[in-house]
Design an enzyme around this catalytic site. Structure first.
Site, mmCIF file in Angstrom:
data_model
loop_
_atom_site.group_PDB
_atom_site.id
_atom_site.type_symbol
_atom_site.label_atom_id
_atom_site.label_comp_id
_atom_site.label_asym_id
_atom_site.label_seq_id
_atom_site.Cartn_x
_atom_site.Cartn_y
_atom_site.Cartn_z
ATOM 1 C CE LYS A 1 2.302 4.924 8.017
ATOM 2 N NZ LYS A 1 0.902 4.892 8.439
ATOM 3 C CG ASP B 1 5.881 3.665 0.587
ATOM 4 O OD1 ASP B 1 4.685 3.520 0.251
ATOM 5 O OD2 ASP B 1 6.212 4.292 1.614
ATOM 6 C CE1 TYR C 1 -2.388 3.337 2.339
ATOM 7 C CE2 TYR C 1 -3.775 2.442 0.604
ATOM 8 C CZ TYR C 1 -3.481 3.435 1.513
ATOM 9 O OH TYR C 1 -4.302 4.546 1.610
#
Ligand code: KE4
Length: 431
Positions: free
Chosen positions: A269, A241, A146
């Site tokens: 994050k 990623d 994702y």
């Protein structure tokens, strides 16, 4: 401990009148585990407190953002100091340069970095840059990974998309995803075949170097090395990623652990310390293609926002202290080894994948190494397990296909409470 959820139930009813599903991100809605989502009031250290006054040991950690735990004093102080000067200027600030400098110093493959507002913006921008830099259009992603909700990445995606059983979203033009090629994670043979067939058309391969959105799945030995060799040979950019793994697995991220140098890295994050920050960065010659220097456009009203950047900077500076990552790994290994003993004693059909301070408890006896094997997990059992842990004051991700995060604020006492709760929960779950 009998919990009362009446205020959460009432708030959920109200929220659903104004917000689709009552949530601002689908995975929060408990669709995969059933029941009603719990509304939180406060976080402190490793604890979450809901609006009914129930307390939980938190293994969601803001979906990985809160590696220091909730309301770390250094983060709060940085926010207070920044707030005294304002919230947003829409101009350059020295804070942004300081965070960029910190990221460049931490990750050798990053010579320049652009700050954005989310992980989605980071991956979307990195892929646009890869297409602009190479002049090619096709991209490769891996099944179950994702990378946020950009149209062309919501193809066989993980996290909430997998959780809700919609790995490819409605509303996406077939033309858009026609240029997205999906390959099984850890499958170098399949990747080789794609490159042999399409190599000169591939702008980039984007990958979670350690997958966190199918649950935790590690790269098999040689997989990342093979991926790096193939992308180099065919002139495609390799994009890591590291929105989850960046500053999570090591100060230099997964690329420090595995010794692979990508061409571009996406972050999020942790670099926002719980506030909205994403980033993409890499070699200077690639990054200088980004506007206003180069022709690849990307922008954002609140990109590099002072409050978010201050929280991120305080977080990274705290993570630089010696022994921080050893402490996270030690805590995680302690939890995992205790849970493994309990699984063996109970002869439960459960497998644990973990690395650093990332853990997933899969309700399957088989080795989970890709999307297909992750999907062997018994999500009904996971749902029962989730609620049994919740009832004992342990808050886990409300989906089998997510990652539990251990933070610096988890204490021995909370870890012991977790192990005890796990023992009771698997007895109840009938695994
Ligand atoms: P955001 O746009 O949600 O900040 O980041 C997207 C993203 C990109 N790359 C990776 C590897 C990610 O894990 C994410 C977002 N992670 C999910 C949790 N697995 C966010 C939680 C949610 O969607 O509510």
């Amino acid at each position: 401990m009998s919990q009362n959820f009446s205020k959460s139930i009432d708030s959920y009813q109200k929220a659903q009148q104004f917000i689709p599903g009552g949530v601002n991100s689908p995975v929060r809605a408990f669709k995969a585990v059933g029941g009603q989502p719990v509304f939180m009031e406060k976080g402190e250290g490793a604890f979450l407190y809901d609006i009914d006054g129930n307390r939980y040991v938190d293994y969601l950690g803001g979906w990985g953002s809160l590696i220091l735990g909730h309301r770390h004093p250094r983060v709060i102080l940085a926010l207070e100091e920044t707030l005294n000067k304002g919230t947003s200027f829409g101009t350059p600030t020295e804070l942004e340069t300081a965070l960029a400098k910190e990221i460049v110093a931490a990750v050798p493959s990053i010579e320049m970095v652009r700050l954005v507002n989310s992980g989605t913006e980071a991956t979307m921008s990195a892929l646009r840059l890869a297409r602009g830099y190479t002049g090619r259009n096709k991209i490769i992603k891996f099944e179950g990974c994702y990378h946020g909700h950009a149209d062309y990445l919501l193809v066989k995606a993980g996290s909430g998309a997998l959780t809700l059983g919609m790995p490819t979203s409605a509303g996406i033009s077939p033309n858009i995803i026609a240029e997205t090629i999906v390959v099984p994670y850890n499958d170098l043979t399949a990747l080789n075949e794609v490159f042999t067939r399409e190599g000169e058309n591939i702008a980039a391969v984007i990958i979670e170097p350690v997958a966190g959105n199918m649950g935790v799945i590690l790269p098999q030995p040689g997989f990342l090395e093979g991926l790096r060799e193939l992308t180099r040979r065919f002139g495609a950019l390799l994009i890591f990623d590291e929105v989850i793994t960046g500053f999570r697995l090591a100060y230099g991220g997964a690329q420090e652990i595995y010794g692979i140098e990508p061409d571009l890295t996406c972050l999020g994050k942790i670099i926002g310390g719980g506030l909205p920050v994403g980033a993409y960065g890499g070699k200077r010659q690639i990054m200088e293609q980004v506007a206003p220097v180069g022709p690849v456009y990307q922008a954002g009203t609140l990109a590099g926002n002072p409050l978010a950047v201050a929280a991120g900077l305080a977080t990274l500076r705290t993570l630089k202290q010696p022994g921080i990552y050893d402490d996270l790994v030690r805590k995680t290994k302690y939890i995992v080894s205790n849970l493994t003993c309990l699984i063996q004693e109970a002869e439960a059909e459960i497998t644990i994948n973990y690395i650093g301070s990332m853990v997933t408890i899969f309700f399957t006896p088989i080795k989970v190494k890709d999307y297909q094997t992750a999907c062997h997990s018994d999500t009904e059992k996971y749902a029962r397990f989730f609620h049994r842990m919740l009832a004992q004051g342990i808050y886990l991700p409300p989906s089998q296909f997510e990652t539990c995060f251990i933070s610096l604020s988890h204490t021995e006492e909370q870890i012991s409470q977790t192990i005890e709760a796990f023992k009771k929960a698997i007895a109840f779950t009938g695994t």
